[in-house]
Write an enzyme that holds these catalytic residues in place. Sequence first.
Site, mmCIF file in Angstrom:
data_model
loop_
_atom_site.group_PDB
_atom_site.id
_atom_site.type_symbol
_atom_site.label_atom_id
_atom_site.label_comp_id
_atom_site.label_asym_id
_atom_site.label_seq_id
_atom_site.Cartn_x
_atom_site.Cartn_y
_atom_site.Cartn_z
ATOM 1 N N ASN A 192 -42.272 40.452 -58.849
ATOM 2 C CA ASN A 192 -40.834 40.178 -58.892
ATOM 3 C C ASN A 192 -40.604 38.704 -58.587
ATOM 4 O O ASN A 192 -41.557 37.942 -58.395
ATOM 5 C CB ASN A 192 -40.084 41.076 -57.906
ATOM 6 N N PHE A 206 -34.090 44.797 -45.569
ATOM 7 C CA PHE A 206 -33.340 43.967 -46.507
ATOM 8 C C PHE A 206 -33.011 44.802 -47.739
ATOM 9 O O PHE A 206 -33.809 45.653 -48.157
ATOM 10 C CB PHE A 206 -34.156 42.733 -46.912
ATOM 11 N N LYS A 211 -60.104 42.675 -68.904
ATOM 12 C CA LYS A 211 -58.856 42.327 -69.586
ATOM 13 C C LYS A 211 -58.581 43.290 -70.738
ATOM 14 O O LYS A 211 -59.430 43.528 -71.591
ATOM 15 C CB LYS A 211 -58.942 40.901 -70.125
#
Length: 405
Positions: A209, A322, A288
């Site tokens: 984020n 929070f 990957k």
Amino acid sequence: MLNGKTIVLGISGGIAAYKAAALCSKLVQAGANVRVIMTESATKFIAPLTLQTLSRHPVYIDTFDEFNAAVVSHIDLADSADLVIIAPATANIIAKMANGLADDMLSTTLLAATAQVLVAPAMNVHMYAHPAVEHNMALLAERGVRFIEPGTGQLACGYVGKGRLAEPEDIVFAVKNWFAKNQELKGKRVLVTAGGTVERLDPVRYLTNDSSGKMGFAIAEAAANRGADVTLIAARTTADSVAGIRVIHVETAEEMLQAVLSRYEETDIVIKAAAVADYRPVVRAASKMKKNDGRLIIELERTTDILQTLGERKKGQFLVGFAAETEQVEHYAMDKLNRKNCDLVVANDVSKEGAGFNVDTNIVKVFGQEGLVEEMPLLQKREVADRLLTLIAQRITHPAKEADE
């Protein structure tokens, strides 16, 4: 409160320098050991002998005047300071501080000082409002310098407006208040989380984020300034490190959970400012992932809710959460506070300019069991952190009073 404290008083060249005599006298009367540094310009407004008599110490003016051959004066002064006060602080000394200039005794000592610096500006109203001065003060505030607001009234230049040096009594009050805050959380163990957790899809891709970690780092610094033993558990962050604070680096939500739980039993205050991932990939590829012509479907699973886990296991800890929201801030904040057994929840609307991620400011509302406790306008994150720690300290010190209210 000031007994045994060494205060370095810097006086720069403004007409308000005459008030520094009264300030020096009041600090000495309060028990402080005051060491005075004057700029050459300041000596044009008030004689060094006045400050020498009031402080009972030599007054430092020239970097090359060494009164004691055993020490380097500007380093010795900087190292000895429990607090540094600049009063009056002209636009010139503020600019020097902001840009790291060291061309006289005062600015050189300031560069070497590690103690808290309190700045009391004094200048013409237009100078105080000039974009360059505002920029310099904002930059210094980001570095942790505290400002004592100038007064509004008749200025020496004839203008009426903001720019008059705060009265000596007000500066002494601010000094005492700072030292009082510096001991508010002495002996308390504080745990702060910061930054955005990372959930990897493969060795080169991940889900995360926009959290910068700046709010959490500011909170950790504010807690340390109040004498607390602080541990900061940091995920991905762009915030600058804070000297003197123990930092534990983690990456994933699970790593943060384990780091917090391993320290929870011995912690007095937990402030969960980190932005923790709600979901993680069910499968993490060992190498990957290669693209193909079809769609890529990734299955996600819930991470453990750290705040809720802490609320369920709480045994006297003061728990602060929070809530970053984009709508119905009060509703979601109170819901989180009750569901997760928090003592306070700090909520902000991250869609508002200046209150989102990756900025140095925030706009928050603090909620307790009684509802809205404090609403803060757009402020530097350091100021938000300072106010939040004041609230926490008050509630820990007077829990019965808060409950009655």
